[in-house]
Design an enzyme around this catalytic site. Structure first.
Site, PDB file in Angstrom:
ATOM      1  N   GLY A  49       0.822  -1.199   0.000  1.00 55.00           N
ATOM      2  CA  GLY A  49       0.000   0.000   0.000  1.00 55.00           C
ATOM      3  C   GLY A  49       0.861   1.256   0.000  1.00 55.00           C
ATOM      4  O   GLY A  49       2.016   1.229   0.428  1.00 55.00           O
ATOM      5  N   GLN A  54       3.113   9.994   0.987  1.00 52.40           N
ATOM      6  CA  GLN A  54       4.410   9.293   0.979  1.00 52.40           C
ATOM      7  C   GLN A  54       5.252   9.632  -0.249  1.00 52.40           C
ATOM      8  O   GLN A  54       6.438   9.342  -0.284  1.00 52.40           O
ATOM      9  CB  GLN A  54       4.211   7.775   1.062  1.00 52.40           C
ATOM     10  CG  GLN A  54       3.730   7.317   2.432  1.00 52.40           C
ATOM     11  CD  GLN A  54       3.529   5.821   2.443  1.00 52.40           C
ATOM     12  OE1 GLN A  54       2.527   5.318   1.970  1.00 52.40           O
ATOM     13  NE2 GLN A  54       4.504   5.089   2.967  1.00 52.40           N
ATOM     14  N   CYS A 100       5.589  -0.284   6.916  1.00 56.48           N
ATOM     15  CA  CYS A 100       5.333   0.878   6.065  1.00 56.48           C
ATOM     16  C   CYS A 100       6.541   1.129   5.170  1.00 56.48           C
ATOM     17  O   CYS A 100       7.682   1.028   5.623  1.00 56.48           O
ATOM     18  CB  CYS A 100       5.082   2.082   6.978  1.00 56.48           C
ATOM     19  SG  CYS A 100       4.676   3.582   6.092  1.00 56.48           S
ATOM     20  N   LEU A 101       6.293   1.463   3.904  1.00 61.43           N
ATOM     21  CA  LEU A 101       7.397   1.730   2.973  1.00 61.43           C
ATOM     22  C   LEU A 101       8.227   2.943   3.396  1.00 61.43           C
ATOM     23  O   LEU A 101       9.363   3.087   2.966  1.00 61.43           O
ATOM     24  CB  LEU A 101       6.860   1.919   1.548  1.00 61.43           C
ATOM     25  CG  LEU A 101       6.425   0.636   0.825  1.00 61.43           C
ATOM     26  CD1 LEU A 101       5.722   0.981  -0.482  1.00 61.43           C
ATOM     27  CD2 LEU A 101       7.606  -0.298   0.569  1.00 61.43           C
ATOM     28  N   HIS A 142      -4.495   1.500   7.554  1.00 60.97           N
ATOM     29  CA  HIS A 142      -3.123   2.049   7.614  1.00 60.97           C
ATOM     30  C   HIS A 142      -2.969   3.192   6.607  1.00 60.97           C
ATOM     31  O   HIS A 142      -2.427   4.249   6.938  1.00 60.97           O
ATOM     32  CB  HIS A 142      -2.122   0.914   7.321  1.00 60.97           C
ATOM     33  CG  HIS A 142      -0.688   1.350   7.185  1.00 60.97           C
ATOM     34  ND1 HIS A 142       0.314   0.910   8.023  1.00 60.97           N
ATOM     35  CD2 HIS A 142      -0.082   2.189   6.292  1.00 60.97           C
ATOM     36  CE1 HIS A 142       1.464   1.472   7.660  1.00 60.97           C
ATOM     37  NE2 HIS A 142       1.255   2.245   6.611  1.00 60.97           N
ATOM     38  N   GLU A 143      -3.463   2.974   5.369  1.00 63.29           N
ATOM     39  CA  GLU A 143      -3.283   3.995   4.325  1.00 63.29           C
ATOM     40  C   GLU A 143      -4.141   5.225   4.588  1.00 63.29           C
ATOM     41  O   GLU A 143      -3.694   6.353   4.354  1.00 63.29           O
ATOM     42  CB  GLU A 143      -3.575   3.408   2.933  1.00 63.29           C
ATOM     43  CG  GLU A 143      -2.703   2.207   2.542  1.00 63.29           C
ATOM     44  CD  GLU A 143      -1.204   2.422   2.721  1.00 63.29           C
ATOM     45  OE1 GLU A 143      -0.735   3.565   2.631  1.00 63.29           O
ATOM     46  OE2 GLU A 143      -0.500   1.427   2.975  1.00 63.29           O
ATOM     47  N   HIS A 146      -2.472   7.589   6.905  1.00 60.45           N
ATOM     48  CA  HIS A 146      -1.460   8.463   6.293  1.00 60.45           C
ATOM     49  C   HIS A 146      -2.068   9.797   5.855  1.00 60.45           C
ATOM     50  O   HIS A 146      -1.398  10.834   5.896  1.00 60.45           O
ATOM     51  CB  HIS A 146      -0.858   7.797   5.043  1.00 60.45           C
ATOM     52  CG  HIS A 146       0.314   6.898   5.323  1.00 60.45           C
ATOM     53  ND1 HIS A 146       1.488   7.364   5.873  1.00 60.45           N
ATOM     54  CD2 HIS A 146       0.508   5.573   5.105  1.00 60.45           C
ATOM     55  CE1 HIS A 146       2.343   6.348   5.981  1.00 60.45           C
ATOM     56  NE2 HIS A 146       1.778   5.253   5.524  1.00 60.45           N
TER      57      HIS A 146
HETATM   58 NI    NI Z   1       2.556   3.343   5.434  1.00 61.44          NI
END
Ligand code: NI
Length: 183
Positions: A49, A54, A100-101, A142-143, A146
């Site tokens: 995701g 991000q 998380c990326l 989670h997304e 953000h």
């Molecule tokens: Ni994340």
């Protein structure tokens, strides 16, 4: 193909903390943003995701690969984009895998809903109202976090819930609690 640089914590925390604004019209700009986000996520097979902040764009757009079970298990489906996702029902909170990326190599257990009803617009600007269950609910939650500037580390309740993943002698990924990792 337009792969964007993913913003990392803690170096660019202020960009990750900034709240994202709703998309007003699904125009060419938004379509390009979605296409770039899909390319960027596809370039990171370890990720499932990505949210627009991000890549330093503060618009309410997320992309997800549903069908994963966390910890890299499962067979994720093609990348789905959601615009202005809004949670209308959230239940079955449970502890599950999180990562998380923007935090490469760091993982933790967090408590998130495993049933999530979300409405918003699809990538063609058509309204949707759908339910995400199990790990898909965790991922979408989670997304959406953000978009509010909320990061997964904010949802960790104990430092003992943080860990790294390491390959063991059998080639299996195992958890190494962060407290045991030598700096
Ligand atoms: Ni994340």
């Amino acid at each position: 193909m337009a792969i964007r640089k993913i913003i990392l914590f803690p170096k660019e925390e202020s960009a990750l903390r900034k709240k994202s604004q709703p998309v007003r019209v699904v125009n060419r700009y938004v379509k390009t943003l979605i296409s770039n986000m899909k390319d960027t996520l596809a370039d990171h097979p370890e990720g499932i995701g990505l949210a627009a902040p991000q890549i330093n764009v503060h618009s309410r757009v997320i992309v997800v690969r549903l069908g994963s079970k966390g910890d890299g298990e499962g067979e994720p489906s093609p990348i789905l984009a959601l615009i202005n996702p809004e949670i209308i029902e959230s239940k079955e909170p449970k502890k599950d895998f999180d990562g998380c990326l923007s935090f490469p190599g760091l993982f933790a257990d967090t408590i998130r809903p495993h049933y999530l009803r979300v409405k918003g617009l699809d990538e063609w600007g058509k309204p949707f109202d759908r339910v995400f269950e199990d790990f898909d609910a965790v991922l979408v939650h989670h997304e959406i976090d953000h978009l509010e500037g909320v990061l997964f580390i904010d949802r960790v309740t104990s430092v003992n819930d943080f860990y790294h993943l390491k390959e063991n002698e059998d080639g299996k990924m195992v958890r190494v609690p962060m407290s045991l990792v030598k700096k």
